[in-house]
Design a protein around this motif. Sequence first.
Motif, PDB file in Angstrom:
ATOM      1  N   ARG A  67      11.299  -5.100  -7.323  1.00 15.05           N
ATOM      2  CA  ARG A  67      12.601  -4.764  -7.630  1.00 15.05           C
ATOM      3  C   ARG A  67      13.353  -5.637  -6.570  1.00 15.05           C
ATOM      4  O   ARG A  67      12.695  -6.274  -5.590  1.00 15.05           O
ATOM      5  N   TYR A 108      11.313   2.146  -1.330  1.00 14.23           N
ATOM      6  CA  TYR A 108      11.291   2.868  -2.553  1.00 14.23           C
ATOM      7  C   TYR A 108       9.955   3.066  -2.941  1.00 14.23           C
ATOM      8  O   TYR A 108       9.093   1.992  -3.022  1.00 14.23           O
ATOM      9  N   SER A 137       8.515   5.060  -9.149  1.00 16.57           N
ATOM     10  CA  SER A 137       8.448   4.137 -10.121  1.00 16.57           C
ATOM     11  C   SER A 137       9.613   3.826 -10.909  1.00 16.57           C
ATOM     12  O   SER A 137       9.684   2.663 -11.347  1.00 16.57           O
ATOM     13  N   ASP A 138      10.293   4.821 -11.057  1.00 18.83           N
ATOM     14  CA  ASP A 138      11.746   4.390 -11.836  1.00 18.83           C
ATOM     15  C   ASP A 138      12.618   3.272 -10.952  1.00 18.83           C
ATOM     16  O   ASP A 138      13.722   2.881 -11.522  1.00 18.83           O
ATOM     17  N   GLU A 139      12.407   3.177  -9.727  1.00 21.21           N
ATOM     18  CA  GLU A 139      13.278   2.435  -8.939  1.00 21.21           C
ATOM     19  C   GLU A 139      12.901   0.989  -8.902  1.00 21.21           C
ATOM     20  O   GLU A 139      13.429   0.011  -8.474  1.00 21.21           O
ATOM     21  N   TYR A 140      11.772   0.733  -9.487  1.00 22.05           N
ATOM     22  CA  TYR A 140      11.323  -0.971  -9.677  1.00 22.05           C
ATOM     23  C   TYR A 140      11.607  -1.119 -11.139  1.00 22.05           C
ATOM     24  O   TYR A 140      11.508  -0.456 -12.262  1.00 22.05           O
ATOM     25  N   HIS A 141      12.132  -2.540 -11.296  1.00 21.34           N
ATOM     26  CA  HIS A 141      12.784  -2.811 -12.326  1.00 21.34           C
ATOM     27  C   HIS A 141      11.716  -3.738 -13.186  1.00 21.34           C
ATOM     28  O   HIS A 141      11.545  -3.782 -14.560  1.00 21.34           O
ATOM     29  N   TYR A 142      10.739  -4.465 -12.610  1.00 23.03           N
ATOM     30  CA  TYR A 142       9.730  -5.133 -13.371  1.00 23.03           C
ATOM     31  C   TYR A 142       8.333  -4.799 -13.090  1.00 23.03           C
ATOM     32  O   TYR A 142       7.926  -4.538 -11.870  1.00 23.03           O
ATOM     33  N   TRP A 143       7.377  -4.890 -14.089  1.00 18.63           N
ATOM     34  CA  TRP A 143       6.213  -4.217 -14.029  1.00 18.63           C
ATOM     35  C   TRP A 143       5.154  -5.295 -14.878  1.00 18.63           C
ATOM     36  O   TRP A 143       5.380  -5.783 -15.598  1.00 18.63           O
ATOM     37  N   ALA A 191       4.675  -3.898  -9.276  1.00 22.17           N
ATOM     38  CA  ALA A 191       5.950  -3.668  -9.656  1.00 22.17           C
ATOM     39  C   ALA A 191       7.092  -4.600  -8.562  1.00 22.17           C
ATOM     40  O   ALA A 191       6.683  -4.526  -7.527  1.00 22.17           O
ATOM     41  N   TYR A 209      11.848 -10.632  -4.032  1.00 18.77           N
ATOM     42  CA  TYR A 209      11.779  -9.217  -4.391  1.00 18.77           C
ATOM     43  C   TYR A 209      10.952  -8.377  -3.505  1.00 18.77           C
ATOM     44  O   TYR A 209      10.114  -9.033  -2.645  1.00 18.77           O
TER      45      TYR A 209
END
Length: 124
Positions: free
Chosen positions: A98, A105, A108-114, A96, A31
């Motif tokens: 991705r 990137y 924040s919306d471009e990352y999938h896991y937090w 986060a 990631y």
Amino acid sequence: VQLQASGGGLVQAGGSLRLSCAASGRTISTYDVGWFRQAPGKAREFVAAIRWSGGLTNYPDSVKGRFTCSADVAKNTVYLQMFSLKPEETAVYYCAARPRSSTWYSISDEYHYWGQGTLVTVSS
């Protein structure tokens, strides 16, 4: 992948902290990882990223030279070392992840896991 951020706390202005982002479930090296912070009443702000395609790091001007993002693959953990902290940097800090990419990137919306976030309080 599951992420858990830790290492936050109270520090005086000018002080340092190192945050950790421990990954489980998948190898973190698959990631790209970003760090964000969010102060009360403010939008989430990008502060660092590390990209595994080249082991590269990226920082906004606001933290460049003071924050360093690194990783320990053996520990499946990404770190954010912060120096010369300022009171206005008081916030909850999140890591986060991705999927690996050749592109930076910082949204924040471009990352999938937090992760759940860790509170950093900088006193004046």
